[in-house]
Design a protein around this motif. Structure first.
Motif, short mmCIF file in Angstrom:
data_model
loop_
_atom_site.label_atom_id
_atom_site.label_comp_id
_atom_site.label_asym_id
_atom_site.label_seq_id
_atom_site.Cartn_x
_atom_site.Cartn_y
_atom_site.Cartn_z
N PHE A 1 36.44 1.01 97.14
CA PHE A 1 36.35 0.58 95.75
C PHE A 1 34.89 0.30 95.44
O PHE A 1 34.06 0.17 96.35
CB PHE A 1 37.24 -0.64 95.47
N VAL A 2 34.57 0.24 94.17
CA VAL A 2 33.20 -0.02 93.75
C VAL A 2 33.11 -1.45 93.26
O VAL A 2 33.89 -1.89 92.41
CB VAL A 2 32.77 0.96 92.63
N GLY A 3 32.17 -2.19 93.82
CA GLY A 3 31.95 -3.58 93.42
C GLY A 3 30.47 -3.89 93.36
O GLY A 3 29.63 -3.02 93.65
N LYS A 4 30.16 -5.11 93.05
CA LYS A 4 28.76 -5.51 92.91
C LYS A 4 28.09 -5.58 94.28
O LYS A 4 28.68 -6.06 95.24
CB LYS A 4 28.66 -6.86 92.22
N SER A 5 26.86 -5.09 94.36
CA SER A 5 26.10 -5.18 95.60
C SER A 5 25.49 -6.58 95.70
O SER A 5 25.29 -7.26 94.69
CB SER A 5 25.00 -4.13 95.62
N ARG B 1 23.05 -3.64 91.64
CA ARG B 1 23.86 -2.56 91.09
C ARG B 1 25.22 -2.54 91.78
O ARG B 1 25.42 -3.16 92.81
CB ARG B 1 23.16 -1.21 91.29
N THR B 2 26.13 -1.78 91.21
CA THR B 2 27.42 -1.60 91.88
C THR B 2 27.23 -0.70 93.09
O THR B 2 26.32 0.13 93.14
CB THR B 2 28.46 -0.98 90.93
N ILE B 3 28.10 -0.89 94.08
CA ILE B 3 28.01 -0.13 95.32
C ILE B 3 29.40 -0.02 95.91
O ILE B 3 30.28 -0.83 95.61
CB ILE B 3 27.02 -0.79 96.29
N SER B 4 29.62 0.97 96.74
CA SER B 4 30.94 1.16 97.32
C SER B 4 31.22 0.16 98.43
O SER B 4 30.31 -0.31 99.12
CB SER B 4 31.09 2.60 97.84
N HIS B 5 32.50 -0.17 98.58
CA HIS B 5 33.01 -1.03 99.64
C HIS B 5 34.14 -0.26 100.33
O HIS B 5 34.91 0.43 99.66
CB HIS B 5 33.55 -2.34 99.07
N TRP B 6 34.27 -0.42 101.66
CA TRP B 6 35.18 0.42 102.42
C TRP B 6 35.99 -0.40 103.40
O TRP B 6 35.52 -1.41 103.92
CB TRP B 6 34.38 1.49 103.17
N CYS B 7 37.21 0.07 103.67
CA CYS B 7 38.14 -0.65 104.54
C CYS B 7 39.19 0.33 105.05
O CYS B 7 39.44 1.37 104.42
CB CYS B 7 38.81 -1.77 103.73
N LEU B 8 39.83 0.01 106.18
CA LEU B 8 40.92 0.86 106.66
C LEU B 8 42.15 0.74 105.79
O LEU B 8 42.86 1.71 105.56
CB LEU B 8 41.28 0.49 108.11
N ASP B 9 42.42 -0.47 105.31
CA ASP B 9 43.65 -0.75 104.57
C ASP B 9 43.32 -1.07 103.12
O ASP B 9 42.73 -2.11 102.83
CB ASP B 9 44.39 -1.92 105.22
#
Length: 203
Positions: free
Chosen positions: A142-146, A154-162
Motif C-alpha cells: 500500500f502507499v503511505g506517508k514516508s 512524500r508518499t512511499i510504498s509499504h510492503w508485507c506478506l499478509d
C-alpha cells in the motif's frame, strides 16, 4: 499518484491495479490480465523533462531474464511471517543485508538517490520487482506517508506478506534507523562499498 491508464501489453484497463509510486519518481502500474497465458504485466512510467513520458516495461512473469529477475528471490526473503508492514527504505536495507552483491550490482548499473538526485534508479528496479511479487500474490503493498528525510515526506510504498495486517503495524524508516543508531538521512556509512552509476548526458 498517477491516474489509471491502459496496459501497455493488452491495451485495456479492466485489470489494472492501483498504481504505486516508485521511490525514484516513477509510477509503477500492474495489469493482472492473463495476456494470452503469459500472466501479469508490470511497467513503470517516468515523467520526462520535456513534457513527454519515458516508459520502461518489464513483464511480471519473467523469472529467468530481465533486469529485475535476480531481485525476486532475495526480496521474498526480507519479510517475516506475522511481521509488520515495512516502509520501502526498510525493504531496501534488508535486501542489502541479505543480498549485498545483488544490491550493489543494481546500484552500480542504475544509480541510487543516496549519491544525489536521479531517476530510473536501483530503487525503481526494486519497487518494480516488489510489484511483480505483488502481482503473483506473494506480497501485499500500500502507499503511505514516508518518514525519512531522503523522501521528504512524500508518499512511499509499504510492503508485507499478509495484506490483512493492520496498517498501523508499520516498521518505518525512522524506527529502523533509530534502532541502528543512524540518522534519517543517507550517510557515508550507507554509501560505503557501493559504486554509483556513471552519469550519461544526452540521449
Amino acid at each position: 499518484m498517477a491516474d489509471f491508464m491502459f496496459c501497455t501489453n493488452c491495451q485495456d484497463d479492466a485489470q489494472m491495479q492501483l498504481p504505486m509510486s516508485a521511490p525514484d519518481g516513477g509510477v509503477i502500474h500492474t495489469c493482472l490480465d492473463d495476456h494470452g497465458g503469459t500472466g501479469p504485466w508490470v511497467f513503470t512510467v517516468y515523467p520526462a523533462i520535456e513534457s513527454t513520458r519515458i516508459v520502461r516495461r518489464t513483464a511480471a512473469r519473467v523469472e529467468n531474464g530481465g533486469v529485475t529477475a535476480d531481485l525476486l528471490e532475495p526480496l521474498s526473503q526480507v519479510f517475516e511471517v506475522g511481521g509488520p508492514w515495512l516502509e520501502f527504505g526498510v525493504v531496501e536495507a534488508r535486501l542489502r543485508e541479505r543480498a549485498p552483491e545483488v544490491f550493489a550490482k543494481h546500484v552500480a548499473e542504475a544509480g541510487h538517490t543516496m549519491f544525489g538526485p536521479t531517476s530510473n534508479t536501483a530503487s525503481g528496479r526494486i519497487a518494480m520487482a516488489l510489484s511483480a511479487l505483488r502481482a503473483r500474490g506473494k506480497v501485499a503493498g500500500f502507499v503511505g506517508k514516508s518518514t525519512g528525510t531522503p523522501w521528504r515526506g512524500r508518499t512511499i510504498s509499504h510492503w508485507c506478506l499478509d495484506g490483512n495486517t493492520p496498517r498501523t503495524e508499520v516498521l518505518s524508516w525512522v524506527q529502523h534507523r533509530e534502532a541502528l543508531g543512524l540518522s534519517e538521512d543517507w550517510t557515508d556509512e550507507d554509501r560505503a562499498g557501493l559504486t554509483p552509476a556513471a552519469v550519461t548526458v544526452g540521449v
